[in-house]
Scaffold this motif. Structure first.
Motif, short mmCIF file in Angstrom:
data_model
loop_
_atom_site.label_atom_id
_atom_site.label_comp_id
_atom_site.label_asym_id
_atom_site.label_seq_id
_atom_site.Cartn_x
_atom_site.Cartn_y
_atom_site.Cartn_z
N TYR A 126 12.47 16.37 -4.70
CA TYR A 126 12.37 14.91 -4.73
C TYR A 126 13.28 14.23 -3.72
CZ TYR A 126 9.51 15.24 -8.95
OH TYR A 126 8.50 15.50 -9.84
N TRP A 127 14.25 14.95 -3.16
CA TRP A 127 15.09 14.34 -2.14
C TRP A 127 14.27 13.95 -0.92
CZ3 TRP A 127 15.61 16.11 2.81
CH2 TRP A 127 15.16 17.41 3.08
N THR A 128 13.22 14.72 -0.62
CA THR A 128 12.39 14.39 0.54
C THR A 128 11.63 13.10 0.31
OG1 THR A 128 10.51 15.69 -0.26
CG2 THR A 128 12.15 16.84 1.06
N LEU A 129 11.24 12.84 -0.95
CA LEU A 129 10.55 11.59 -1.25
C LEU A 129 11.47 10.40 -1.11
CD1 LEU A 129 7.57 11.73 -1.96
CD2 LEU A 129 8.71 13.83 -2.63
N ALA A 130 12.75 10.56 -1.52
CA ALA A 130 13.71 9.48 -1.34
C ALA A 130 13.89 9.17 0.15
CB ALA A 130 15.05 9.87 -1.97
N LYS A 175 0.83 -1.21 0.00
CA LYS A 175 0.00 0.00 0.00
C LYS A 175 0.86 1.25 0.00
CE LYS A 175 -3.89 2.11 2.44
NZ LYS A 175 -4.80 2.00 3.62
N ARG A 176 1.94 1.24 0.76
CA ARG A 176 2.83 2.41 0.83
C ARG A 176 3.54 2.63 -0.50
NH1 ARG A 176 2.45 6.91 3.36
NH2 ARG A 176 4.40 7.88 3.92
N PHE A 177 3.92 1.54 -1.17
CA PHE A 177 4.57 1.65 -2.47
C PHE A 177 3.65 2.33 -3.48
CE2 PHE A 177 5.21 -0.12 -6.71
CZ PHE A 177 6.56 0.15 -6.93
N CYS A 178 2.39 1.92 -3.48
CA CYS A 178 1.44 2.53 -4.42
C CYS A 178 1.14 3.97 -4.04
CB CYS A 178 0.15 1.71 -4.45
SG CYS A 178 0.34 0.04 -5.12
N ARG A 179 1.07 4.26 -2.75
CA ARG A 179 0.69 5.60 -2.31
C ARG A 179 1.81 6.60 -2.50
NH1 ARG A 179 -0.86 9.79 -2.13
NH2 ARG A 179 -2.01 10.95 -0.54
N TYR A 191 5.39 5.82 -3.92
CA TYR A 191 6.37 5.69 -4.99
C TYR A 191 5.77 5.88 -6.38
CZ TYR A 191 9.93 3.84 -8.09
OH TYR A 191 10.85 3.69 -9.10
N LEU A 192 4.63 5.29 -6.65
CA LEU A 192 4.08 5.37 -8.01
C LEU A 192 3.79 6.80 -8.45
CD1 LEU A 192 1.76 2.22 -8.23
CD2 LEU A 192 4.11 2.52 -9.04
N PRO A 193 3.16 7.65 -7.62
CA PRO A 193 3.03 9.06 -8.04
C PRO A 193 4.37 9.76 -8.21
CG PRO A 193 1.48 8.56 -6.28
CD PRO A 193 2.41 7.39 -6.38
N PHE A 194 5.33 9.43 -7.34
CA PHE A 194 6.67 10.02 -7.48
C PHE A 194 7.30 9.62 -8.82
CE2 PHE A 194 11.09 8.51 -7.12
CZ PHE A 194 11.75 9.73 -7.19
N ALA A 195 7.22 8.34 -9.17
CA ALA A 195 7.80 7.88 -10.43
C ALA A 195 7.13 8.55 -11.62
CB ALA A 195 7.69 6.35 -10.52
N ALA A 196 5.81 8.68 -11.57
CA ALA A 196 5.10 9.35 -12.66
C ALA A 196 5.51 10.82 -12.77
CB ALA A 196 3.59 9.22 -12.45
N ALA A 197 5.63 11.50 -11.63
CA ALA A 197 6.04 12.91 -11.64
C ALA A 197 7.48 13.05 -12.15
CB ALA A 197 5.91 13.50 -10.25
N LEU A 198 8.34 12.13 -11.78
CA LEU A 198 9.73 12.19 -12.25
C LEU A 198 9.81 12.01 -13.76
CD1 LEU A 198 12.78 12.30 -11.71
CD2 LEU A 198 12.71 9.83 -11.29
#
Length: 444
Positions: A223-227, A157-161, A163-170
């Motif tokens: 994006y460093w905060t997301l990492a 659930k955390r991966f979808c919540r 990482y996936l939006p982060f990857a799409a934004a990147l």
């Protein structure tokens, strides 16, 4: 009792009844006051006395809570919409703060805004600390219940919540960067180091996977905060486990000492990412401690005088504004801002007026799109800088940037973020169902 002169029998009976009622009310008032005093002192004693917590898990990552620290009724089904609104307001300060960073060297008004107490409206660095503290609070709530999802379901659930939006934004950032005009240099390090190098496949790979000592500011400065948050999410159950077994004051002291040690350690190790990540994990621990002691800390706050609450709130706002510039350099400032964030969260959850204001539909909607706004606003700002820098007056850039940022955030929220949230819930239920189905026994 002799009759009162000049009174009738009816009036005497009424007087007797009123006198009896007043005595009863006085006795009731005295007993209520004594009861209130006992409750206040008992809450104060609980805040300074460690509760006994069973260390025997009922199942994997399930913790038994004593009766004194059971989850309150308001936490059992409450989503804390006011905290969503706080997150939305914090995301808006990041947006405005980045815009003011752009004009601060050349605009006297922007410089004055950072000197006045109104600087908390521009405190993007402080908003990041609020994000981390809020995440620690929200992610700990499920572990206060007797039953919650397994670690695998949590990770899915955390991966979808996250990482996936982060990857799409990147990927969206990389696409717009590849088709943007030639790089420009405006004399500000935080912008000049972004979008000023060619797009290379290995850089995109490092950003997507988070491996190696990559430059997190290469494509987008937030994006460093997301990492950091994605790494801390891997150990969040352990942080919640610690928070469930620590007294609030002792936990805050341990968080401060650990953060200070990790700050000292970071320059002495080859891979600085580990101590830096763990230092920010201390902020998640502060939020987790607030979650596990929410009922006690909330009661303590409500029993303070209005002067004490107002003084703490003003101090929190001043720290939030003036500590933002150097917040990512000094661990002590990070801890101070995390405590200031807890004070703001107390105001949001314990004050009926503030809570009602934070529940307004427009502010709630800002909280709903806050993650999308945080992910995409710098894409708009960088594109405007690389396309219109030196060609368009600031009076047009500022409203254009704010309007375009919210439009892109709305689009991203409905097209990417909400579908990934639904996907995460679906996969979580799937993992939970598979864990309940036992494999059939082998029949010879």
């Amino acid at each position: 009792m002799p009759k009162l002169a000049g009174t009738s029998d009816n009036f005497e009976r009424e007087w007797r009844n009123n006198s009896h009622d007043q005595k009863g009310k006085r006795r009731e008032s005295i007993s209520n006051n004594l009861l209130s005093v006992c409750i206040v002192y008992s809450l104060a004693f609980q805040l300074n006395t460690q509760s006994h917590i069973s260390t025997t898990p009922t199942s994997n990552y399930n913790f038994e809570m004593p009766e004194a620290r059971n989850i309150p009724v308001e936490l059992s089904g409450h989503r804390f919409l006011e905290f969503d609104s706080l997150r939305g307001l914090a995301a808006a300060t990041v947006v405005v703060g980045h815009l003011m960073y752009l004009y601060r060297p050349v605009t006297p008004i922007a410089r004055w805004l950072y000197l006045l107490p109104s600087n908390f409206l521009l405190a993007g660095g402080s908003a990041v600390i609020l994000f981390f503290t809020l995440s620690g609070f929200v992610l700990t709530l499920p572990y206060k219940r007797s039953k919650h999802a397994s670690y695998l379901a949590y990770l899915v659930k955390r991966f979808c919540r996250l990482y996936l939006p982060f990857a799409a934004a990147l990927l969206l950032t990389v696409f717009i960067r590849a088709h943007s005009p030639s790089p420009v240099v405006i004399g500000q390090d935080w912008l000049d180091g972004t979008w000023n190098t060619p797009v290379r496949a290995h850089d995109v790979f490092y950003q997507l996977t988070g491996v190696g000592n990559f430059n997190p500011y290469l494509f987008n400065g937030v994006y460093w905060t997301l990492a950091v948050e994605m790494r801390i999410s891997l150990i969040m159950p352990a942080i919640a486990w610690l928070a469930l077994r620590m007294r609030f004051s002792i936990g805050l002291a341990a968080s401060l000492l650990t953060a200070g040690f990790l700050t000292w350690l970071a320059p002495h190790v080859s891979h600085r990412l580990i101590p830096v990540t763990l230092r920010y994990a201390c902020l998640f621990l502060n939020g987790a401690l607030f979650a596990t002691n929410f009922d006690l800390v909330g009661a303590w706050w409500r029993n303070r005088s209005s002067v004490v609450r107002s003084s703490l709130t003003i101090a929190a706002v001043l720290v939030f504004g003036y500590a933002s510039e150097a917040v990512h350099t000094y661990s002590l400032l990070q801890q101070a801002l995390s405590l200031a964030s807890i004070v703001l969260m107390l105001n949001a959850s314990q004050s009926r007026a503030i809570r009602h204001w934070l529940h307004r539909p427009a502010i709630l909607h800002a909280g709903a799109i806050s993650y999308s706004l945080y992910l995409t606003h710098l894409i708009v700002l960088l594109w405007i800088v690389h396309t219109f820098w030196g060609r368009m007056h600031a009076l047009y850039v500022i409203p254009g940037f704010i309007l375009a940022s919210f439009i892109l955030a709305e689009f991203f929220h409905y097209s990417v973020e909400k579908p990934t949230i639904k996907l995460g819930r679906f996969l979580e239920r799937l993992v939970l169902l598979r864990s309940l189905v036992k494999p059939p026994s082998l029949v010879r």
